[in-house]
Design a protein around this motif. Sequence first.
Motif, PDB file in Angstrom:
ATOM      1  N   ALA A   1       0.821  -1.215   0.000  1.00 53.15           N
ATOM      2  CA  ALA A   1       0.000   0.000   0.000  1.00 53.15           C
ATOM      3  C   ALA A   1       0.851   1.260   0.000  1.00 53.15           C
ATOM      4  O   ALA A   1       0.503   2.267  -0.624  1.00 53.15           O
ATOM      5  CB  ALA A   1      -0.937  -0.012   1.225  1.00 53.15           C
ATOM      6  N   ASN A   2       2.003   1.204   0.703  1.00 51.24           N
ATOM      7  CA  ASN A   2       2.858   2.388   0.792  1.00 51.24           C
ATOM      8  C   ASN A   2       4.101   2.288  -0.090  1.00 51.24           C
ATOM      9  O   ASN A   2       5.013   3.115   0.040  1.00 51.24           O
ATOM     10  CB  ASN A   2       3.289   2.598   2.251  1.00 51.24           C
ATOM     11  CG  ASN A   2       2.101   2.842   3.162  1.00 51.24           C
ATOM     12  OD1 ASN A   2       1.140   3.542   2.776  1.00 51.24           O
ATOM     13  ND2 ASN A   2       2.140   2.263   4.365  1.00 51.24           N
ATOM     14  N   ALA A   3       4.152   1.295  -0.922  1.00 52.47           N
ATOM     15  CA  ALA A   3       5.341   1.105  -1.761  1.00 52.47           C
ATOM     16  C   ALA A   3       5.453   2.196  -2.807  1.00 52.47           C
ATOM     17  O   ALA A   3       4.446   2.632  -3.387  1.00 52.47           O
ATOM     18  CB  ALA A   3       5.283  -0.258  -2.444  1.00 52.47           C
ATOM     19  N   THR A   4       6.655   2.661  -3.021  1.00 53.12           N
ATOM     20  CA  THR A   4       6.891   3.669  -4.055  1.00 53.12           C
ATOM     21  C   THR A   4       7.554   3.070  -5.289  1.00 53.12           C
ATOM     22  O   THR A   4       7.660   3.730  -6.315  1.00 53.12           O
ATOM     23  CB  THR A   4       7.796   4.791  -3.513  1.00 53.12           C
ATOM     24  OG1 THR A   4       9.033   4.218  -3.079  1.00 53.12           O
ATOM     25  CG2 THR A   4       7.126   5.492  -2.332  1.00 53.12           C
ATOM     26  N   LYS A   5       8.032   1.842  -5.141  1.00 55.86           N
ATOM     27  CA  LYS A   5       8.710   1.182  -6.254  1.00 55.86           C
ATOM     28  C   LYS A   5       8.039  -0.159  -6.541  1.00 55.86           C
ATOM     29  O   LYS A   5       7.558  -0.838  -5.633  1.00 55.86           O
ATOM     30  CB  LYS A   5      10.191   0.935  -5.920  1.00 55.86           C
ATOM     31  CG  LYS A   5      10.999   2.193  -5.622  1.00 55.86           C
ATOM     32  CD  LYS A   5      11.234   3.011  -6.879  1.00 55.86           C
ATOM     33  CE  LYS A   5      12.100   4.222  -6.584  1.00 55.86           C
ATOM     34  NZ  LYS A   5      12.345   5.057  -7.787  1.00 55.86           N
ATOM     35  N   ARG A   6       8.055  -0.515  -7.796  1.00 58.60           N
ATOM     36  CA  ARG A   6       7.586  -1.834  -8.196  1.00 58.60           C
ATOM     37  C   ARG A   6       8.824  -2.695  -8.427  1.00 58.60           C
ATOM     38  O   ARG A   6       9.703  -2.314  -9.218  1.00 58.60           O
ATOM     39  CB  ARG A   6       6.737  -1.737  -9.457  1.00 58.60           C
ATOM     40  CG  ARG A   6       6.016  -3.026  -9.821  1.00 58.60           C
ATOM     41  CD  ARG A   6       5.162  -2.803 -11.056  1.00 58.60           C
ATOM     42  NE  ARG A   6       4.039  -1.907 -10.803  1.00 58.60           N
ATOM     43  CZ  ARG A   6       2.847  -2.308 -10.343  1.00 58.60           C
ATOM     44  NH1 ARG A   6       2.645  -3.585 -10.101  1.00 58.60           N
ATOM     45  NH2 ARG A   6       1.879  -1.442 -10.148  1.00 58.60           N
ATOM     46  N   VAL A   7       8.910  -3.821  -7.740  1.00 60.26           N
ATOM     47  CA  VAL A   7      10.110  -4.667  -7.787  1.00 60.26           C
ATOM     48  C   VAL A   7       9.813  -5.927  -8.597  1.00 60.26           C
ATOM     49  O   VAL A   7       8.786  -6.592  -8.403  1.00 60.26           O
ATOM     50  CB  VAL A   7      10.579  -5.053  -6.367  1.00 60.26           C
ATOM     51  CG1 VAL A   7      11.797  -5.979  -6.434  1.00 60.26           C
ATOM     52  CG2 VAL A   7      10.917  -3.793  -5.567  1.00 60.26           C
ATOM     53  N   ALA A   8      10.760  -6.239  -9.486  1.00 55.96           N
ATOM     54  CA  ALA A   8      10.636  -7.455 -10.306  1.00 55.96           C
ATOM     55  C   ALA A   8      12.001  -8.122 -10.391  1.00 55.96           C
ATOM     56  O   ALA A   8      13.043  -7.477 -10.210  1.00 55.96           O
ATOM     57  CB  ALA A   8      10.132  -7.105 -11.702  1.00 55.96           C
ATOM     58  N   PHE A   9      11.971  -9.416 -10.672  1.00 58.95           N
ATOM     59  CA  PHE A   9      13.231 -10.150 -10.881  1.00 58.95           C
ATOM     60  C   PHE A   9      13.313 -10.590 -12.337  1.00 58.95           C
ATOM     61  O   PHE A   9      12.318 -11.014 -12.942  1.00 58.95           O
ATOM     62  CB  PHE A   9      13.305 -11.357  -9.934  1.00 58.95           C
ATOM     63  CG  PHE A   9      13.584 -10.955  -8.514  1.00 58.95           C
ATOM     64  CD1 PHE A   9      14.896 -10.841  -8.059  1.00 58.95           C
ATOM     65  CD2 PHE A   9      12.539 -10.654  -7.634  1.00 58.95           C
ATOM     66  CE1 PHE A   9      15.159 -10.443  -6.744  1.00 58.95           C
ATOM     67  CE2 PHE A   9      12.787 -10.258  -6.324  1.00 58.95           C
ATOM     68  CZ  PHE A   9      14.107 -10.156  -5.878  1.00 58.95           C
ATOM     69  N   ILE A  10      14.513 -10.458 -12.865  1.00 61.50           N
ATOM     70  CA  ILE A  10      14.733 -10.694 -14.291  1.00 61.50           C
ATOM     71  C   ILE A  10      15.681 -11.873 -14.478  1.00 61.50           C
ATOM     72  O   ILE A  10      16.733 -11.938 -13.826  1.00 61.50           O
ATOM     73  CB  ILE A  10      15.343  -9.441 -14.959  1.00 61.50           C
ATOM     74  CG1 ILE A  10      14.412  -8.245 -14.775  1.00 61.50           C
ATOM     75  CG2 ILE A  10      15.644  -9.688 -16.422  1.00 61.50           C
ATOM     76  CD1 ILE A  10      15.060  -6.930 -15.172  1.00 61.50           C
ATOM     77  N   LYS A  11      15.286 -12.772 -15.352  1.00 64.13           N
ATOM     78  CA  LYS A  11      16.190 -13.855 -15.751  1.00 64.13           C
ATOM     79  C   LYS A  11      16.987 -13.390 -16.964  1.00 64.13           C
ATOM     80  O   LYS A  11      16.388 -13.073 -18.006  1.00 64.13           O
ATOM     81  CB  LYS A  11      15.407 -15.120 -16.100  1.00 64.13           C
ATOM     82  CG  LYS A  11      16.288 -16.289 -16.509  1.00 64.13           C
ATOM     83  CD  LYS A  11      15.454 -17.511 -16.868  1.00 64.13           C
ATOM     84  CE  LYS A  11      16.359 -18.671 -17.260  1.00 64.13           C
ATOM     85  NZ  LYS A  11      15.553 -19.862 -17.638  1.00 64.13           N
ATOM     86  N   PRO A  12      18.310 -13.320 -16.882  1.00 58.74           N
ATOM     87  CA  PRO A  12      19.105 -12.797 -18.017  1.00 58.74           C
ATOM     88  C   PRO A  12      18.942 -13.647 -19.273  1.00 58.74           C
ATOM     89  O   PRO A  12      18.749 -14.865 -19.198  1.00 58.74           O
ATOM     90  CB  PRO A  12      20.548 -12.864 -17.488  1.00 58.74           C
ATOM     91  CG  PRO A  12      20.426 -12.945 -16.012  1.00 58.74           C
ATOM     92  CD  PRO A  12      19.149 -13.680 -15.724  1.00 58.74           C
ATOM     93  N   ASP A  13      19.043 -12.996 -20.408  1.00 60.77           N
ATOM     94  CA  ASP A  13      19.006 -13.720 -21.686  1.00 60.77           C
ATOM     95  C   ASP A  13      20.296 -14.495 -21.937  1.00 60.77           C
ATOM     96  O   ASP A  13      20.317 -15.418 -22.747  1.00 60.77           O
ATOM     97  CB  ASP A  13      18.792 -12.725 -22.833  1.00 60.77           C
ATOM     98  CG  ASP A  13      17.337 -12.273 -22.916  1.00 60.77           C
ATOM     99  OD1 ASP A  13      16.457 -13.093 -22.589  1.00 60.77           O
ATOM    100  OD2 ASP A  13      17.088 -11.119 -23.289  1.00 60.77           O
ATOM    101  N   VAL A  14      21.366 -14.107 -21.268  1.00 59.49           N
ATOM    102  CA  VAL A  14      22.664 -14.755 -21.490  1.00 59.49           C
ATOM    103  C   VAL A  14      23.056 -15.554 -20.254  1.00 59.49           C
ATOM    104  O   VAL A  14      23.101 -15.013 -19.138  1.00 59.49           O
ATOM    105  CB  VAL A  14      23.765 -13.715 -21.798  1.00 59.49           C
ATOM    106  CG1 VAL A  14      25.110 -14.419 -22.019  1.00 59.49           C
ATOM    107  CG2 VAL A  14      23.389 -12.890 -23.016  1.00 59.49           C
TER     108      VAL A  14
END
Length: 257
Positions: free
Chosen positions: A230-243
């Motif tokens: 509710a109070n988050a200012t950032k959206r966090v995601a995890f990325i799997k590298p293409d390499v």
Amino acid sequence: MFKQLTLLFIAFLIVGLVMTRFMPTPPMAVTSGIIPLTRLSQQISMNIKNAVTSVLEQRDLRDRYNLNHEELQSLRNEVRQLRLEVARLQRAEAVRKTVSPGIFTTAEITAIDPSPLLSRLRINLGGEQGVQRNMPVTVPTGLVGQVMEVSSREAWVITLVDPESNVGIAIQGKSGRGIAVGAPPDRLRAEFPRNVDVQVGDQIVTASLGGVYPANVRVGVVDSVLPLGANATKRVAFIKPDVDVSNLEEVILLRAL
């Protein structure tokens, strides 16, 4: 075997000469008696001669075979090297077309940092070959990282999943930019503004925010997105590298921006 046949041939040749040139002419009855022996001697000499000739020919054929075999192996090695060079040029051309025209050179990976907390590669080129810090490092499938340390004949590359790595990113086909840092052993942790619509499966590319990387180079695919508080200012995601850097044998260095 060859030496023995040669000596036997010479012996029969000498006997034949003695019998035909130095012996007195025998009476007709004696001559008739030794004719079969003379013919037998001549036949044996001829057989020995043919055997010697055959051995010589076989030896010659064997020498030719060995020479041709060596030449064939040499040609195969040349073909193998040419194929490797063609593959290297094709990868460089793919990077030139899809990533950036500013290709500097290709380099072989000579070592991988064994630390499970880091992700760094050593390459076989250094300052003497013109390698500089902050040169982007890539392959046709995507971005690898950047040159972080240079000595005279080698350099170290920090990859995208190293905890000290960071890269400006964008979502391909969508608006909004963010920044991703390395999250060992095989992910990047990305932060976007709260209003950016990032979804699992989105393709992430480099952003042109004045960093060290050219824009629109493939980085990876969104693997997961954390729930937005509710109070988050950032959206966090995890990325799997293409390499997958663990399987690389060679990388391509781009000119520093």
